[in-house]
Design an enzyme around this catalytic site. Structure first.
Site, PDB file in Angstrom:
ATOM      1  N   GLY A  32     -18.793 -39.536  10.187  1.00 29.30           N
ATOM      2  CA  GLY A  32     -18.324 -40.770   9.576  1.00 29.30           C
ATOM      3  C   GLY A  32     -18.874 -42.030  10.204  1.00 29.30           C
ATOM      4  O   GLY A  32     -18.689 -43.123   9.670  1.00 29.30           O
ATOM      5  N   CYS A 241     -12.662 -32.071 -22.520  1.00 29.51           N
ATOM      6  CA  CYS A 241     -14.076 -32.193 -22.869  1.00 29.51           C
ATOM      7  C   CYS A 241     -14.281 -31.696 -24.293  1.00 29.51           C
ATOM      8  O   CYS A 241     -13.838 -30.599 -24.637  1.00 29.51           O
ATOM      9  CB  CYS A 241     -14.925 -31.379 -21.896  1.00 29.51           C
ATOM     10  SG  CYS A 241     -16.661 -31.265 -22.393  1.00 29.51           S
ATOM     11  N   CYS A 244     -16.781 -28.368 -23.946  1.00 30.40           N
ATOM     12  CA  CYS A 244     -16.360 -27.110 -23.323  1.00 30.40           C
ATOM     13  C   CYS A 244     -14.846 -26.984 -23.223  1.00 30.40           C
ATOM     14  O   CYS A 244     -14.338 -25.950 -22.837  1.00 30.40           O
ATOM     15  CB  CYS A 244     -16.998 -26.947 -21.940  1.00 30.40           C
ATOM     16  SG  CYS A 244     -16.246 -27.947 -20.650  1.00 30.40           S
ATOM     17  N   CYS A 266     -17.807 -33.674 -20.342  1.00 33.53           N
ATOM     18  CA  CYS A 266     -17.939 -33.507 -18.897  1.00 33.53           C
ATOM     19  C   CYS A 266     -19.086 -34.372 -18.385  1.00 33.53           C
ATOM     20  O   CYS A 266     -20.164 -34.410 -18.977  1.00 33.53           O
ATOM     21  CB  CYS A 266     -18.260 -32.054 -18.548  1.00 33.53           C
ATOM     22  SG  CYS A 266     -16.863 -30.944 -18.669  1.00 33.53           S
ATOM     23  N   CYS A 272     -20.617 -28.040 -17.506  1.00 31.68           N
ATOM     24  CA  CYS A 272     -20.237 -27.991 -18.908  1.00 31.68           C
ATOM     25  C   CYS A 272     -21.068 -26.927 -19.637  1.00 31.68           C
ATOM     26  O   CYS A 272     -20.532 -26.095 -20.370  1.00 31.68           O
ATOM     27  CB  CYS A 272     -20.452 -29.368 -19.530  1.00 31.68           C
ATOM     28  SG  CYS A 272     -19.693 -29.579 -21.139  1.00 31.68           S
TER      29      CYS A 272
END
Lengths: 280, 363
Positions: A32, A241, A244, A266, A272
């Site tokens: 980080g 979606c 899908c 998606c 997808c």
């Protein structure tokens, strides 16, 4: 594919790669923490992924399989351009499949398919400093990181909740890494933040214009900032979606007409397409 | 399906680039511009691209201008991206601008001075009237300008003349090798060599506006042009295998020494201080703006109040590079629909919360 004549493998010269690898090693050792590095001008403009490209160029090998996504999709213009760049200067195999890739460079998304050990996810980062909207002076934010003095960000979240009832950050939502450093996850939607937590893959972040590299090693704790009484909530469009049928992935909203018509698909095109193949 | 168009693809990129190449060439009935023509007749554009691209190569800069369709920031970027791939043999010796083969040298602080004033090729004192005679092609080249015999008298720098009298603050001498911001990221506090490096390749427009702001009260500058000189200087290099300095060629540079008031402090008597500008090629506007900004960035070290934008090293140095700036501004053209989608959802949530609160208050 053959490597472009006149250029070193991966475009960067070996001394530059070594300098960047050193920065990456330091970044992995201090999860980080932003490590300054001697970012080079690349043949693509700053702001278009030069940090990610330099990180990828420094860790890529001839046996790697590269996937590049922008907005979750493999066929967005900038993803196409970066993938072509590496196909040209490194001659590596490329793929659209998350599971097949050993190295994934991304802008603004984490793939929906969970990543596994041994994979590397390289993020393109515009502004590495999570505090820059609250304190633009770099000398000052460096001091705040050194002292882990993140009160400013907590106050910002508190003020959002007091004014709006919610934290008003929807992407690039700040995270605490390994309980020590406040980190910008790059402009991924807050929806993707939980995927960073204890991810088995190595996560590398490259900011070319700002000349910073940082990292989250595998299996490292990454917590989105929140309060006990206002826990972090990942948000997505409340829809399925239309291709899908997925109800748990991040969706793009498509405007279909000028009478308020909308449909959702998606954002992760590989996910997808795979779901549709399996469904058939 | 509607969304496919948004996501573009390999074909779209290839076709767009083909169109770009066609647009760059323009009407094929009009003769093509040669790189030599750009180098000769758009010489100041070439100078600017060399300065901001921080690479002294007239041929490459002219090529970059041709390739960039005259977009000088794009051309500077092309040159930078090339420069960064070049191997480094070493650092040159400091340029001796006092030994410059001067083409132009003016001082606004002395009516006459050793070496004299040399007006040189300048737009100053031209009347800015469009010259329609230039429209006609095939005109014979202009008569050579009358030439005086060079007297060979030395031309000491004005800052040196003032320093002899002790009126100009001395610059601390240092043998330490200066930093290189093309290899190491900028860090603060940035010392003066590093600041000057950043300013020398900084955007002319940005530095011009900042320098201007110091004249209009944002920074309290009291500048005089001690001297501007333009001409050729020799670049010296000591190859390790030789062990002595050799000249590897001459380059054209513009140098500006600004003389600025300084009220003095507890430890320093009142005296003049320097603002310094040096750029590749003939670039007086840039050299002057650089000298103004260099001086204003010294505010803190001279114990002056430092509240104006031009006095903030982080503000100036992080934003003066036009290759950085254009990249980040223009990247907003890239798709952001994932982030925008989360903003849409967030703002819908916030509005719903605000609506509910209002209804509650009304009841």
């Amino acid at each position: 594919m053959t490597i472009a004549a006149g250029y070193n493998f991966g475009y960067l010269d070996e001394a530059t790669k070594r300098m960047i690898r050193r920065a990456i090693l330091k970044a992995v050792a201090i999860p980080g923490h932003q490590v300054p590095f001697g970012s080079r001008e690349m043949p693509l403009p700053y702001g278009w992924g030069t940090g990610g490209i330099q990180v990828t160029a420094s860790v890529i090998g001839p046996d790697d399989v590269l996937k590049v996504i922008d907005q979750g999709a493999d066929d967005t213009t900038n993803a196409v351009s970066i993938r072509r760049f590496f196909a040209k200067v490194a001659g590596v195999a490329t793929t659209g499949r998350t599971a097949e890739a050993t190295l994934i460079q991304t802008r603004h998304r984490i793939p929906e398919t969970p990543l596994r050990e041994g994979q590397i996810l390289v993020y393109q980062v515009p502004m590495p400093e999570p505090l820059f909207r609250l304190e633009p002076r770099v000398a000052e934010t460096q001091r705040m990181h050194a002292l882990a003095d993140y009160g400013l960000m907590h106050v910002k979240l508190y003020e959002d909740i007091a004014r709006y009832g919610h934290v008003a950050i929807s992407y690039n939502y700040p995270v605490m890494v390994n309980r020590r450093y406040l980190m910008a996850p790059s402009p991924i939607p807050a929806f993707d933040n939980p995927k960073m937590d204890r991810m088995p893959a190595l996560q590398l972040f490259g900011a070319g214009r700002e000349k910073r590299i940082y990292a989250v090693p595998p299996h490292t704790e990454v917590r989105s900032l929140d309060f006990e009484d206002h826990p972090f909530v990942p948000i997505r469009a409340d829809a399925a979606c239309s291709l899908c049928g997925s109800r748990d992935t991040y969706l793009d909203e498509i405007v279909t007409d000028d009478r308020g018509g909308r449909r959702f698909i998606c954002s992760d095109t590989d996910w997808c397409a795979s779901r549709r193949e399996e469904g058939r | 399906m509607a969304y496919v168009a948004v996501k573009g693809g390999e074909d779209a990129i290839a076709h767009a680039h083909a169109w770009l190449a066609e647009a760059r060439r323009g009407d094929p009935a009009v003769p093509e511009l040669s790189v030599a023509q750009i180098g000769q007749q758009l010489g100041l554009a070439v100078d600017r691209v060399m300065a901001e691209g921080s690479c002294h190569d007239r041929g490459l800069a002219a090529l970059a201008i041709k390739q960039a369709r005259g977009d000088l920031i794009e051309a500077a970027f092309l040159l930078r991206a090339y420069r960064t791939t070049l191997p480094r043999f070493g650092a040159s010796a400091p340029l001796d601008t006092a030994a410059m083969l001067v083409r132009r040298r003016i001082s606004a602080t002395y009516k006459d001075l050793p070496g004299g004033q040399v007006l040189g090729p300048t737009f100053d004192y031209t009347h800015r009237l469009l010259d329609f005679a230039l429209e006609a092609e095939g005109a014979p080249p202009p008569e050579p300008a009358p030439e005086a015999e060079a007297d060979g008298a030395p031309m000491p720098r004005v800052s040196g003349i003032l320093a002899q009298e002790g009126l100009m603050a001395a610059e601390p001498a240092s043998e330490a090798p200066p930093g290189d911001l093309t290899r190491e990221p900028l860090a603060f506090p940035a010392d003066r060599p590093l600041r000057l490096q950043a300013l020398a390749r900084g955007d002319e427009g940005f530095l011009l506006a900042l320098g201007y702001s110091t004249q209009r009260g944002y920074g309290n500058a009291h500048p005089f042009v001690g001297e501007i000189r333009v001409g050729e200087v020799a670049v010296g290099l000591t190859p390790p295998e030789l062990g002595f300095e050799i000249s590897i060629g001459d380059i054209t540079v513009t140098e500006c020494g600004m003389v600025n008031q300084f009220a003095g402090s507890k430890t320093e008597p009142p005296q003049f201080t320097r603002g310094y500008g040096l750029v590749f090629g003939h670039g007086e506007r840039k050299a002057m703006a650089m000298a103004l900004v260099d001086r204003s960035l010294r505010a803190a070290e001279l114990g002056e109040e430092a509240a104006a934008p031009a006095q903030s090293p982080e503000f100036v140095l992080y934003h003066c590079d036009n290759v950085d700036a254009t990249g980040f501004v223009e990247h907003l053209k890239l798709p952001h629909y994932v982030d925008f989608q989360s903003e849409l959802e967030k703002i819908r949530t916030l509005r719903a919360t605000a609506d509910a609160a209002q209804r509650e208050a009304a009841e």
